[in-house]
Scaffold this motif. Structure first.
Motif, mmCIF file in Angstrom:
data_model
loop_
_atom_site.group_PDB
_atom_site.id
_atom_site.type_symbol
_atom_site.label_atom_id
_atom_site.label_comp_id
_atom_site.label_asym_id
_atom_site.label_seq_id
_atom_site.Cartn_x
_atom_site.Cartn_y
_atom_site.Cartn_z
ATOM 1 N N ASP A 96 7.607 5.780 7.517
ATOM 2 C CA ASP A 96 7.180 7.020 8.148
ATOM 3 C C ASP A 96 5.682 7.246 7.963
ATOM 4 O OD1 ASP A 96 9.727 7.514 8.903
ATOM 5 O OD2 ASP A 96 9.911 9.448 7.903
ATOM 6 N N MET A 97 5.073 7.886 8.957
ATOM 7 C CA MET A 97 3.665 8.259 8.835
ATOM 8 C C MET A 97 3.454 9.284 7.729
ATOM 9 S SD MET A 97 2.226 8.416 12.754
ATOM 10 C CE MET A 97 3.646 9.172 13.518
ATOM 11 N N THR A 98 4.523 9.978 7.331
ATOM 12 C CA THR A 98 4.410 11.015 6.313
ATOM 13 C C THR A 98 4.335 10.478 4.893
ATOM 14 O OG1 THR A 98 6.822 11.183 6.287
ATOM 15 C CG2 THR A 98 5.620 12.735 7.690
ATOM 16 N N CYS A 99 4.698 9.204 4.692
ATOM 17 C CA CYS A 99 4.752 8.704 3.313
ATOM 18 C C CYS A 99 4.263 7.267 3.157
ATOM 19 C CB CYS A 99 6.174 8.813 2.760
ATOM 20 S SG CYS A 99 7.384 7.815 3.655
ATOM 21 N N THR A 100 3.806 6.653 4.234
ATOM 22 C CA THR A 100 3.352 5.266 4.172
ATOM 23 C C THR A 100 1.838 5.216 4.128
ATOM 24 O OG1 THR A 100 5.282 4.544 5.436
ATOM 25 C CG2 THR A 100 3.455 3.001 5.263
ATOM 26 N N GLY A 101 1.297 4.714 3.036
ATOM 27 C CA GLY A 101 -0.142 4.660 2.868
ATOM 28 C C GLY A 101 -0.749 3.367 3.381
ATOM 29 N N ALA A 102 -2.004 3.464 3.758
ATOM 30 C CA ALA A 102 -2.773 2.291 4.174
ATOM 31 C C ALA A 102 -3.589 1.779 2.997
ATOM 32 C CB ALA A 102 -3.692 2.662 5.336
ATOM 33 N N ILE A 103 -4.121 0.579 3.147
ATOM 34 C CA ILE A 103 -5.043 0.039 2.155
ATOM 35 C C ILE A 103 -6.336 -0.343 2.858
ATOM 36 C CG2 ILE A 103 -3.221 -0.831 0.628
ATOM 37 C CD1 ILE A 103 -3.812 -3.658 1.770
ATOM 38 N N SER A 104 -7.443 -0.226 2.165
ATOM 39 C CA SER A 104 -8.716 -0.687 2.709
ATOM 40 C C SER A 104 -8.666 -2.202 2.800
ATOM 41 C CB SER A 104 -9.866 -0.245 1.809
ATOM 42 O OG SER A 104 -9.962 1.162 1.774
ATOM 43 N N SER A 105 -8.963 -2.750 3.961
ATOM 44 C CA SER A 105 -8.817 -4.188 4.163
ATOM 45 C C SER A 105 -9.610 -4.630 5.374
ATOM 46 C CB SER A 105 -7.339 -4.539 4.360
ATOM 47 O OG SER A 105 -7.170 -5.904 4.708
ATOM 48 N N THR A 106 -10.048 -5.878 5.329
ATOM 49 C CA THR A 106 -10.705 -6.498 6.482
ATOM 50 C C THR A 106 -9.879 -7.663 7.018
ATOM 51 O OG1 THR A 106 -12.001 -7.948 5.028
ATOM 52 C CG2 THR A 106 -13.014 -5.843 5.685
ATOM 53 N N ALA A 107 -8.623 -7.790 6.542
ATOM 54 C CA ALA A 107 -7.754 -8.896 6.955
ATOM 55 C C ALA A 107 -7.283 -8.668 8.387
ATOM 56 C CB ALA A 107 -6.564 -9.020 6.010
ATOM 57 N N GLY A 108 -7.830 -9.421 9.312
ATOM 58 C CA GLY A 108 -7.543 -9.198 10.715
ATOM 59 C C GLY A 108 -6.594 -10.192 11.348
ATOM 60 N N ASP A 109 -6.086 -11.148 10.572
ATOM 61 C CA ASP A 109 -5.120 -12.117 11.098
ATOM 62 C C ASP A 109 -4.163 -12.518 9.992
ATOM 63 O OD1 ASP A 109 -6.442 -14.132 9.519
ATOM 64 O OD2 ASP A 109 -7.865 -14.435 11.150
ATOM 65 N N VAL A 110 -3.159 -13.312 10.346
ATOM 66 C CA VAL A 110 -2.103 -13.656 9.393
ATOM 67 C C VAL A 110 -2.651 -14.421 8.190
ATOM 68 C CG1 VAL A 110 0.038 -14.957 9.071
ATOM 69 C CG2 VAL A 110 -0.300 -13.630 11.155
ATOM 70 N N GLU A 111 -3.521 -15.389 8.429
ATOM 71 C CA GLU A 111 -4.053 -16.184 7.320
ATOM 72 C C GLU A 111 -4.860 -15.324 6.359
ATOM 73 O OE1 GLU A 111 -3.238 -19.175 6.487
ATOM 74 O OE2 GLU A 111 -1.933 -19.323 8.236
ATOM 75 N N SER A 112 -5.616 -14.366 6.884
ATOM 76 C CA SER A 112 -6.390 -13.469 6.021
ATOM 77 C C SER A 112 -5.469 -12.573 5.202
ATOM 78 C CB SER A 112 -7.341 -12.617 6.860
ATOM 79 O OG SER A 112 -8.257 -13.415 7.563
ATOM 80 N N VAL A 113 -4.369 -12.127 5.814
ATOM 81 C CA VAL A 113 -3.394 -11.312 5.093
ATOM 82 C C VAL A 113 -2.769 -12.118 3.959
ATOM 83 C CG1 VAL A 113 -1.146 -10.174 5.275
ATOM 84 C CG2 VAL A 113 -2.887 -9.770 7.024
ATOM 85 N N ILE A 114 -2.425 -13.368 4.218
ATOM 86 C CA ILE A 114 -1.839 -14.226 3.185
ATOM 87 C C ILE A 114 -2.793 -14.385 2.002
ATOM 88 C CG2 ILE A 114 -1.157 -16.620 2.676
ATOM 89 C CD1 ILE A 114 0.048 -16.725 5.497
ATOM 90 N N LYS A 115 -4.063 -14.607 2.270
ATOM 91 C CA LYS A 115 -5.048 -14.745 1.196
ATOM 92 C C LYS A 115 -5.172 -13.447 0.398
ATOM 93 C CE LYS A 115 -7.837 -18.263 3.555
ATOM 94 N NZ LYS A 115 -9.144 -18.554 4.207
ATOM 95 N N GLU A 116 -5.143 -12.325 1.098
ATOM 96 C CA GLU A 116 -5.264 -11.031 0.435
ATOM 97 C C GLU A 116 -4.075 -10.766 -0.482
ATOM 98 O OE1 GLU A 116 -6.871 -7.226 2.472
ATOM 99 O OE2 GLU A 116 -4.682 -7.009 2.516
ATOM 100 N N ILE A 117 -2.864 -11.045 0.017
ATOM 101 C CA ILE A 117 -1.655 -10.809 -0.784
ATOM 102 C C ILE A 117 -1.610 -11.745 -1.992
ATOM 103 C CG2 ILE A 117 0.868 -10.935 -0.773
ATOM 104 C CD1 ILE A 117 0.729 -10.145 2.187
ATOM 105 N N ALA A 118 -2.024 -12.992 -1.794
ATOM 106 C CA ALA A 118 -2.008 -13.962 -2.888
ATOM 107 C C ALA A 118 -2.909 -13.534 -4.041
ATOM 108 C CB ALA A 118 -2.433 -15.340 -2.378
ATOM 109 N N ALA A 119 -3.942 -12.753 -3.731
ATOM 110 C CA ALA A 119 -4.907 -12.357 -4.759
ATOM 111 C C ALA A 119 -4.578 -11.019 -5.413
ATOM 112 C CB ALA A 119 -6.309 -12.278 -4.147
#
Length: 303
Positions: free
Chosen positions: A251-274
């Motif tokens: 829900d938009m009422t309880c789901t927070g965002a994170i500051s990130s520059t990961a704009g594709d799947v590979e960048s997301v994988i690197k971010e999560i791994a760290a």
């Protein structure tokens, strides 16, 4: 000369999940798959596709729609269901409120997440589902880690962690009485990183909010929340524009965002791994109350 055959880590997880899906299809009369348009349910839908290909998926997808979902996710949900031809059943929390089954929450965190329990149980009863697939993973929190892959629910939809059935050698007990049902979690042994690596391997589309984008947000209790019609920022909660993405979609009422520059799947994988912060601990206000709160919600019949 015979050579050994060894599955990769992702192949082993996929094979286990496909086996579980086929076992449910063989043993139960009316299974259904919970599909919200989030990354875990996207992977679940892919697993179901592979389990029965080239035949269509032999059970419907069900979304418990709170009415507070991100529009990008709902658009993806409808498009993806139409692409693969799966029947989509939408159970509405707003309809449950209108019928007097549940009451609209208030306060600083007016999340409808807890109301989903009643709507889901009503949908299970209406359609007589005897098994419901969910995308929960054991790495999400301690309460989920206690749960079996085949998780028994009594006639009230309740889960009792002290009365779980053993699962020795991947043998699953599918016996239930009328009114009871099983929640099935084929992704139990996956991690967030496994899910994203599978998305990359399969070339799966995911909702755009999983990737970095500009959005108007405000901070509440250490979380970045999207500006939306269902939350009113307080006097000390200025709204500003930032580059963010979402690790989970609720829900938009309880789901927070994170500051990130990961704009594709590979960048997301690197971010999560760290990172060393779990996705739900970082981005879900309704999960910050602790393990006991989540366990209480599951006892009530929560996902």
């Amino acid at each position: 000369m015979a050579t050994g055959y060894q599955l990769s880590h992702l192949e082993a997880l996929e094979s286990e999940a496909i086996h579980i899906v086929r076992e449910v299809a063989a043993e139960f009369e009316r299974p259904a798959l919970l599909f919200s348009g989030g990354k875990d349910s996207i992977v679940m839908l892919r697993i179901a596709e592979k389990a029965f290909w080239p035949a269509p998926i032999p059970f419907p997808a069900v979304h418990v729609d709170t009415g507070h979902n991100f529009p990008e996710v709902l658009a993806y949900r409808d498009r993806r269901a139409a692409e693969i031809g799966v029947r989509l059943i939408v159970a509405s929390v707003q309809a449950s409120i209108d019928a007097g089954r549940v009451s609209e929450p208030g306060g600083r965190w007016p999340s409808r997440n807890r109301l989903q329990t009643t709507t889901l149980l009503d949908a299970i009863a209406e359609h007589r589902f005897d098994a419901v697939f969910g995308g929960a993973r054991r790495d999400e929190d301690k309460a989920r880690a206690k749960e079996r892959i085949f998780s028994f629910r009594d006639e009230f939809g309740q889960w009792d962690p002290k009365n779980q059935r053993p699962e020795l050698w991947n043998l699953f007990n599918t016996r239930i009485r009328p009114g009871e049902h099983i929640r099935v979690f084929p992704l139990s042994n996956w991690t967030e990183l496994d899910v994203w690596r599978y998305i990359a391997r399969e070339g799966l589309e995911v909702p755009s909010i999983y990737f970095a984008h500009r959005r108007r947000v405000f901070e509440r209790d250490g979380m970045l929340l999207a500006e939306n019609p269902y939350l009113t920022p307080g006097p000390n909660e200025p709204v500003y524009e930032a580059t963010v993405r979402f690790r989970t979609v609720g829900d938009m009422t309880c789901t927070g965002a994170i500051s990130s520059t990961a704009g594709d799947v590979e960048s997301v994988i690197k971010e999560i791994a760290a990172t060393r912060i779990t996705e739900r601990g970082a981005t879900r206000a309704d999960d910050r109350a602790g393990e006991a709160a989540m366990e209480d919600r599951k006892r009530e019949g929560y996902f």
